[in-house]
Design an enzyme around this catalytic site. Sequence first.
Site: not given
Length: 249
Positions: A123-124, A127, A181
């Site tokens: 997820h990070e 970004h 997100e």
Amino acid sequence: MAAAWLFAGCGLLTGINWDGERIASATGKAVTAMAISDEQIVELCRQSVAQLDQQNTIDNGAYITRLRRLMSGINQVNGMTLNYKVYKTDEVNAFASGDGSVRVYSGLMDIMTDDELIAVIGHEIGHVVHQDSKNALKKAYMASAASDLVGAAGSVGAVTQAVAGNIGQALVNAQFSQKQEYKADEYGFEFAVAAGHDPYGMYNSLMKLTKLAEGSQASSVAQMFSSHPDNIKRAEKMKVKADNYVKKK
């Protein structure tokens, strides 16, 4: 134009011994921030993460051993070489930056299974891949221009460290739109599955973090999640995605 607007009122401030070099530095930063290149982003990230590394206790034991095992073979993403470290702290957090640095807090590792942890890391990284972090860094760099202006009046020193600190905090505490997100969740799901992990890892990690945000353990991750009203919807989307993935197998 932005730099001209930022400093338009300076001529009204009299009786201050302005530092010409710092004013020039601040003006340059404001201009640079408006058209910052990918190469500049990478360098800003590198310097800021280096400062964060100095400020935190780097684990050289069981945590980093676990992380290296978990991320074994995942050395590059979209041509970006990844490097991993663990910050030994109870805080529940993780971040990735544009220079390929991935920093995981031991507090996060304590509450996540391997399947959940790799989804959060994905997820990070998502970004960064989606360039969500770029605007946060621009804002931090613009803020550093303001710091230089204050420094030019003789009120603030160590501006270079302040710049790195601003950007470092932008990396650690960046908050993104719900759409960003969702996209990062999708990336984390695909990232974990591609590495052979449980497709429900993203869903389970989201549920854990949402529960944490509702409890008394306030952290950067918890605060980020509590600021979004639709986190259960995010988790449900990942559950549906996992269900569909399992059905197709």
